[in-house]
Design an enzyme around this catalytic site. Structure first.
Site, PDB file in Angstrom:
ATOM      1  N   HIS A   1       0.837  -1.197   0.000  1.00  0.00           N
ATOM      2  CA  HIS A   1       0.000   0.000   0.000  1.00  0.00           C
ATOM      3  C   HIS A   1       0.873   1.248   0.000  1.00  0.00           C
ATOM      4  O   HIS A   1       1.855   1.325   0.722  1.00  0.00           O
ATOM      5  CB  HIS A   1      -0.898   0.015   1.237  1.00  0.00           C
ATOM      6  CG  HIS A   1      -1.738   1.252   1.324  1.00  0.00           C
ATOM      7  ND1 HIS A   1      -2.903   1.401   0.608  1.00  0.00           N
ATOM      8  CD2 HIS A   1      -1.565   2.409   1.994  1.00  0.00           C
ATOM      9  CE1 HIS A   1      -3.414   2.587   0.855  1.00  0.00           C
ATOM     10  NE2 HIS A   1      -2.629   3.230   1.692  1.00  0.00           N
TER      11      HIS A   1
ATOM     12  N   ASP B   1     -14.977   3.093   8.478  1.00  0.00           N
ATOM     13  CA  ASP B   1     -13.908   3.994   8.031  1.00  0.00           C
ATOM     14  C   ASP B   1     -14.425   4.979   6.995  1.00  0.00           C
ATOM     15  O   ASP B   1     -14.076   6.165   7.025  1.00  0.00           O
ATOM     16  CB  ASP B   1     -12.735   3.191   7.459  1.00  0.00           C
ATOM     17  CG  ASP B   1     -11.719   4.117   6.803  1.00  0.00           C
ATOM     18  OD1 ASP B   1     -11.127   4.932   7.529  1.00  0.00           O
ATOM     19  OD2 ASP B   1     -11.554   4.064   5.570  1.00  0.00           O
TER      20      ASP B   1
ATOM     21  N   ARG C   1     -14.182  13.237   9.222  1.00  0.00           N
ATOM     22  CA  ARG C   1     -12.899  13.873   9.548  1.00  0.00           C
ATOM     23  C   ARG C   1     -12.553  14.951   8.540  1.00  0.00           C
ATOM     24  O   ARG C   1     -11.983  15.991   8.878  1.00  0.00           O
ATOM     25  CB  ARG C   1     -11.788  12.814   9.597  1.00  0.00           C
ATOM     26  CG  ARG C   1     -11.868  11.913  10.825  1.00  0.00           C
ATOM     27  CD  ARG C   1     -11.002  10.673  10.654  1.00  0.00           C
ATOM     28  NE  ARG C   1      -9.628  11.007  10.287  1.00  0.00           N
ATOM     29  CZ  ARG C   1      -8.840  10.243   9.533  1.00  0.00           C
ATOM     30  NH1 ARG C   1      -9.270   9.084   9.067  1.00  0.00           N
ATOM     31  NH2 ARG C   1      -7.627  10.617   9.246  1.00  0.00           N
TER      32      ARG C   1
ATOM     33  N   SER D   1      -7.213   4.034   9.865  1.00  0.00           N
ATOM     34  CA  SER D   1      -8.002   4.086   8.635  1.00  0.00           C
ATOM     35  C   SER D   1      -7.349   3.244   7.535  1.00  0.00           C
ATOM     36  O   SER D   1      -7.980   2.380   6.916  1.00  0.00           O
ATOM     37  CB  SER D   1      -8.138   5.547   8.199  1.00  0.00           C
ATOM     38  OG  SER D   1      -8.634   5.659   6.901  1.00  0.00           O
TER      39      SER D   1
ATOM     40  N   LYS E   1      -8.429  -0.984   6.155  1.00  0.00           N
ATOM     41  CA  LYS E   1      -8.738  -1.390   4.782  1.00  0.00           C
ATOM     42  C   LYS E   1      -7.826  -2.528   4.327  1.00  0.00           C
ATOM     43  O   LYS E   1      -8.250  -3.451   3.644  1.00  0.00           O
ATOM     44  CB  LYS E   1      -8.625  -0.191   3.842  1.00  0.00           C
ATOM     45  CG  LYS E   1      -9.819   0.755   4.005  1.00  0.00           C
ATOM     46  CD  LYS E   1      -9.671   2.037   3.201  1.00  0.00           C
ATOM     47  CE  LYS E   1      -8.832   3.029   3.929  1.00  0.00           C
ATOM     48  NZ  LYS E   1      -9.221   4.432   3.781  1.00  0.00           N
TER      49      LYS E   1
HETATM   50  N1  URA Z   1      -5.810   7.609   3.638  1.00  0.00           N
HETATM   51  C1  URA Z   1      -6.761   6.908   4.268  1.00  0.00           C
HETATM   52  O1  URA Z   1      -7.243   5.908   3.750  1.00  0.00           O
HETATM   53  N2  URA Z   1      -7.191   7.314   5.462  1.00  0.00           N
HETATM   54  C2  URA Z   1      -6.696   8.416   6.078  1.00  0.00           C
HETATM   55  O2  URA Z   1      -7.116   8.722   7.169  1.00  0.00           O
HETATM   56  C3  URA Z   1      -5.704   9.134   5.413  1.00  0.00           C
HETATM   57  C4  URA Z   1      -5.283   8.702   4.200  1.00  0.00           C
END
Ligand code: URA
Ligand code: CA
Length: 434
Positions: free
Chosen positions: A82, A161, A168, A183, A187
């Site tokens: 990632h 999320d 946010r 976050s 994922k």
């Molecule tokens: N990318 C994400 O998936 N989440 C965040 O909080 C910041 C960047």
């Protein structure tokens, strides 16, 4: 339990229990806890931080808020990679076939997303016939057979999320290390990987512009991954200029082909070898990082990597002959050169700004429903540290429109040229392990 007590507890700097965190995430996902209470808690977390245990519990609560992908029918240790974001990051297109060529199973779920260019899925769709919709059975079979398959995101992964990230974004609580780390990791964990290699970007084009912050974010994610039983490593790499030369969808596919042939831009090639060796090592396909790197270099030199890319394209319905004849990829109607206005040295290429230039051409989405122009984008002719002479091309624009004034202006804004020679930044700043 009452949400107001949990908010007050965090406001006072105390650590929340697993039961409290589960209560918050379940209630917020279902709608029982309103946005205003969740905003207050996010702000309290922003100022009071979270312990490692709290971060792991928050991550796992978000993982459990939706579907989780089961990759257990696929043989071997599944390693995912990632990147925390950047411009012209072609690494996934290269790494997937490259590590698959040395036996690492790549079961990649990838997004489209909003960005300066499309996501990996959009880029792959610039190959005629390529299909990104596979059911779970086809997907597992392809990975077992060829060691590689890439599908578009489906199902309901980490709804907590999605909701929280949206909140946010409008409450000034994006830039919080525990919230960013949980976050991203939620994922990755929900996507089913056994091990995770993170590419944490640092520089003017990234979330983290200082090495200390990038290191803290990397450490936070590595601790969450390991705390959740997934072997995790983070590489901190430079984003004070875009990676490689190409920014655009088909243009990046061409760049990936070049790199798999051993003829790509030096920085892109090197970062792929760095990230790739970590992936091969975590997958248990090499005993040391040096051995992993040697195997990847051999796969490029022998042609195994580019062959794997062809197999991958053909197995998902695409036309593999684009690899030998990239002129079959979508091509823009016009090209324009953006010429240097003075002699000097390139000291910085603000990645975000040049990304916006590509986006104006149509290479990226500005809303969820916008249509991407796969053919358009930019090719950087000069990178940081290089000498330029007045009149030399800095960038080639590939456009389907004759009007590119705004794009040219953004390119000039992003290129900083100084009289004194400049040293290029290091490509890799640090590697964080548990
Ligand atoms: N990318 C994400 O998936 N989440 C965040 O909080 C910041 C960047
Ligand atoms: Ca690139």
């Amino acid at each position: 339990m009452r949400m107001v007590d949990i908010i007050s507890k965090k406001r006072n700097g105390e650590a929340l229990t697993k039961q409290e965190i589960d209560y918050v995430i379940k209630g917020y996902t279902s709608g029982d806890i309103p946005d205003y209470q969740m905003s207050a808690l996010a702000m309290a977390i922003y100022f009071q931080d979270m312990t490692t245990d709290e971060r792991v519990n928050l991550t796992m609560a978000m993982v459990e808020s939706g579907d989780q992908i089961d990759l257990s029918d696929i043989d071997g240790i599944k390693v995912d990679k990632h990147s925390t974001g950047g411009v012209g990051d072609t690494t996934t297109l290269i790494l997937a076939p490259l590590v698959a060529a040395v036996g690492v199973p790549v079961a990649k779920m990838s997004g489209r997303g909003l960005g300066h260019t499309g996501g990996t899925i959009d880029k792959l769709e610039s190959i005629e016939g390529f299909k990104v919709e596979l059911d779970a059975k086809q997907f597992n079979e392809l990975v077992n057979q060829n060691k590689i398959a890439v599908v578009g995101q489906s199902g309901n992964l980490t709804p907590a999320d999605k909701k929280l990230y949206g909140l946010r974004d409008v409450t000034g609580t994006v830039n919080s290390i525990p919230l960013i780390a949980s976050s991203i990791m939620s994922k990755k964990i929900a996507s089913g990987a056994d091990a995770i290699v993170l590419d944490v970007k640092m520089g003017s084009g990234a979330f983290m512009t200082e090495i200390e912050d990038a290191r803290e974010l990397a450490q936070a994610m590595v601790k969450i991954g390991n705390g959740a039983g997934r072997n995790t490593i983070a590489v901190i790499s430079d984003m004070n200029q875009p990676l490689g030369f190409a920014i655009g969808n088909a243009l990046e596919v061409k760049e990936a082909i070049d790199t798999l042939n051993g003829e790509g831009p030096e920085d892109l090639h090197e970062l792929c070898l760095t990230l790739g060796s970590q992936m091969v090592y975590l997958a248990g396909e090499a005993k040391t990082l040096d051995e992993a790197r040697e195997r990847l270099e051999n796969a490029i030199d022998s042609g195994a990597a580019i062959e794997k890319f062809k197999t991958f394209i053909a197995s998902q319905g695409g036309d593999p002959t684009v690899v030998d004849d990239p002129s079959k990829l979508p091509t823009a109607a016009y090209t324009f050169e953006v010429e240097a206005k003075e002699d000097g040295y390139v000291s910085e290429i603000i990645a975000d700004e040049i990304g916006n230039a590509a986006s104006i051409l149509g290479a990226g989405r500005t809303t969820k429903d916008s249509v991407i122009d796969l053919a358009v984008g930019l090719i950087l002719r000069k990178k940081v540290g290089e000498k330029v002479q007045k009149g030399e091309s800095l960038v080639t624009i590939h456009s389907n429109s004759k009007t590119v004034e705004e794009v040219i202006q953004k390119i000039y804004n992003s290129y900083h040229i100084t009289k004194e020679p400049v040293e290029a930044n290091p490509l890799v700043y640090d590697i964080i392990r548990k």
